[in-house]
Design an enzyme around this catalytic site. Structure first.
Site, PDB file in Angstrom:
ATOM      1  N   ASP A  32     -28.009 -14.966 -16.600  1.00 40.83           N
ATOM      2  CA  ASP A  32     -29.639 -15.114 -15.967  1.00 40.83           C
ATOM      3  C   ASP A  32     -29.686 -14.127 -16.404  1.00 40.83           C
ATOM      4  OD1 ASP A  32     -28.871 -17.461 -15.462  1.00 40.83           O
ATOM      5  OD2 ASP A  32     -29.755 -16.663 -12.541  1.00 40.83           O
TER       6      ASP A  32
ATOM      7  N   TYR B 184       1.033  -1.319  -0.493  1.00 44.92           N
ATOM      8  CA  TYR B 184       0.251   0.188   0.137  1.00 44.92           C
ATOM      9  C   TYR B 184       0.745   1.137  -0.167  1.00 44.92           C
ATOM     10  CZ  TYR B 184      -4.295   2.081   0.658  1.00 44.92           C
ATOM     11  OH  TYR B 184      -5.673   3.269   0.770  1.00 44.92           O
TER      12      TYR B 184
ATOM     13  N   GLY C 162     -35.346 -19.505 -26.158  1.00 43.10           N
ATOM     14  CA  GLY C 162     -34.841 -18.442 -25.321  1.00 43.10           C
ATOM     15  C   GLY C 162     -32.537 -17.825 -25.520  1.00 43.10           C
TER      16      GLY C 162
ATOM     17  N   LYS D  58     -21.791 -19.115  -8.759  1.00 47.23           N
ATOM     18  CA  LYS D  58     -20.877 -19.270 -10.516  1.00 47.23           C
ATOM     19  C   LYS D  58     -19.073 -18.423 -10.538  1.00 47.23           C
ATOM     20  CE  LYS D  58     -22.019 -19.840 -15.098  1.00 47.23           C
ATOM     21  NZ  LYS D  58     -22.705 -20.482 -15.923  1.00 47.23           N
TER      22      LYS D  58
ATOM     23  N   ASN E  21     -22.790 -26.369 -18.069  1.00 45.64           N
ATOM     24  CA  ASN E  21     -22.251 -25.317 -18.812  1.00 45.64           C
ATOM     25  C   ASN E  21     -20.340 -25.384 -17.768  1.00 45.64           C
ATOM     26  OD1 ASN E  21     -24.436 -25.237 -19.969  1.00 45.64           O
ATOM     27  ND2 ASN E  21     -23.729 -22.553 -19.229  1.00 45.64           N
TER      28      ASN E  21
ATOM     29  N   ASP F 154     -25.560 -18.471 -20.229  1.00 49.93           N
ATOM     30  CA  ASP F 154     -26.886 -19.668 -20.852  1.00 49.93           C
ATOM     31  C   ASP F 154     -26.431 -19.104 -22.573  1.00 49.93           C
ATOM     32  OD1 ASP F 154     -27.235 -18.793 -18.307  1.00 49.93           O
ATOM     33  OD2 ASP F 154     -27.576 -16.473 -18.501  1.00 49.93           O
TER      34      ASP F 154
END
Length: 490
Positions: free
Chosen positions: A214, A116, A273, A171, A395, A239
């Site tokens: 989604d 830092y 879709g 995920k 997936n 998706d």
């Protein structure tokens, strides 16, 4: 009434029970749970005294209502005292599933000065002078944003951003577990396409890739297309593309099992879709014989009114014979059924009317479009999205390796060549000598998958010309631009 749905680990419960300390008590518990339709997975003795035994009975049930039925069946046994019921899925989610862990130690003043202030200022100045160094000197090189507006959460619909967070956390955990990729949920409290695009563009400097998740169709197509145009990092709608990659990989091996060629088969896809559209685009690029797309409007065919741009394109570029009937009629004589839609749309008798050596991918979760037990009576190969059934098409076989490869290659976009390369890599992990009707995809826990996919994607990113061409081009020059043209809202 007996339960007809399939028990799943997703509805696993642990029941703490006190029973009399006799030889038959524990046996009565497991028998009662089994007769109620549950699958007993564990039974642990946690305490005892001269008169009683305390046990934890763990079992898989089909849903919350079924879990209640199992508990009622156990409560009704003589001498049984049900003391506590724990839903194991909710227990796993307590406090969230991911955390930030520093990669550097901060044990001394010296280490703090370098990590830092004041030392970090030198690194900031270096990046200001050469922005490309952000990939080398920050988390950008290995970090993905998992972005959702919560409008299409699993198969549950528009639950909103807060309710989507458990999925996005999951995920992110999968990215890390299978691809070594650091991912973080970014859930957005807006359904406005322009706002979503603007927000993602604004946060993009911190990330090496964007995973859209989604977001309801057809808005997801426009969001992805606009972000791809605006950003210099890969934008990947899992998706769509993750599902399409895995389905193509599974279908490649399923066709090997039944001895058919993609160019000779007729495919019916239930669900037009995000996932269904991407699946059909990739199959068309690979030269599939014909596809019938089926959704709420029925079979998409030329002349069907009031279609959004994405569905209009499908109506014009699939369904050679312009079939306009119901789903059962569409699958009659078809070689392949792919479901990415809703449960219980077909029966075993419908599958019986398909072509010889048919293939059924019923991927709706948790309940498939057709009961896989019924489908197996007639189809040569059956796959689902469930982890408790053979041939799970998930997936997670694709996206960790796809992003690993793109990040390693410093790719600026996701391409169709990468999708085709990833699908081939997944299919080839199984090996032609090992495929059979119950093994057409590798296990999601097969450690070879993500590295193989990453290597294939990395090669496609670095040398696209070396990627073998698809079997055939369906013709329309605007095929890759469906997303750009799909601007209607649901």
């Amino acid at each position: 009434m007996a339960n007809t749905r399939l028990p799943s680990a997703g509805f696993s419960i642990t029941i703490r029970i006190a029973v009399p300390a006799d030889a038959s008590s524990i046996g009565r518990l497991t028998t009662a749970a089994g007769e109620a339709g549950a699958i007993v997975t564990a039974l642990d003795v946690v305490d005892s005294d001269p008169a009683h035994v305390i046990v934890d009975l763990t079992c898989d049930t089909a849903d919350a209502g079924h879990a209640d039925q199992v508990v009622d069946a156990l409560t009704g046994l003589d001498g049984v005292d049900v003391r506590k019921v724990s839903d194991r899925t909710f227990l796993l989610h307590l406090g969230g599933k991911i955390e930030v862990t520093p990669k550097v130690a901060l044990r001394t003043r010296d280490e703090l000065s370098r990590a830092y202030t004041p030392g970090v200022a030198r690194v900031c100045m270096a990046i200001a002078e050469n922005p490309a160094d952000a990939r080398r000197l920050t988390i950008k090189r290995n970090t993905v944003a998992v972005v959702s507006d919560g409008t299409a959460v699993l198969g549950l619909g528009n639950l909103g951003p807060a309710a989507s967070l458990p999925v996005m956390e999951g995920k992110a955990a999968l990215f890390k577990r299978f691809g070594g990729v650091d991912a973080w949920p970014v859930v957005l409290d807006t359904r406005d396409t322009d706002e979503i695009v603007a927000i993602v563009k604004a946060i993009a400097p911190a990330y090496g890739g964007i995973n859209l998740e989604d977001i309801a169709a057809p808005r997801c197509f426009e969001i992805e297309a606009r972000l791809r145009e605006a950003l210099d990092i890969p934008v990947f709608h899992d998706d769509q593309h993750g599902t399409a990659i895995c389905v193509l990989a599974a279908l490649t091996n399923a066709l090997r099992v039944v001895g058919k060629q993609l160019a000779d088969v007729r495919v019916v896809v239930s669900g037009a879709g995000a996932a269904g559209t991407a699946i059909m685009k990739l199959l068309l690029r690979q030269g599939v014989g014909d596809i019938i797309a089926y959704d709420r409007q029925g079979a998409l065919h030329r002349g069907l009114p009031d279609l959004n741009p994405a569905w209009q394109w499908l109506a014009e570029n699939t369904n050679k014979e312009n079939y306009s009937g119901d789903l059962a009629g569409a699958v009659r004589g078809a070689d392949v059924f792919i479901g990415v839609s809703a449960p219980n749309l077909l029966t075993g008798e419908d599958v019986a009317q398909m072509a010889k050596d048919s293939i059924v991918f019923a991927l709706a979760n948790p309940d498939p479009e057709v009961d896989p037990r019924e489908a197996r009576k007639y189809a040569a190969v059956v796959a689902t999205g469930r982890s408790d059934q053979p041939n799970q098409i998930n997936n997670v076989l694709a996206f960790p390796g796809v992003f690993r490869g793109m990040l390693d290659a410093h790719a600026e976009e996701f391409t169709e060549e990468m999708a085709l390369a990833a699908a081939r890599a997944i299919a080839d992990v199984v090996g032609e000598e090992k495929i059979n009707p119950t093994v057409i995809v590798p296990s999601v826990f097969d450690s070879r998958v993500a590295p193989a996919v990453a290597a294939a994607v990395r090669a496609a990113a670095q040398n696209p010309a070396a990627t073998p061409a698809p079997a055939a081009d369906p013709g329309p020059a605007d095929l890759p631009e469906i997303a750009a043209n799909a601007s209607a809202t649901p």
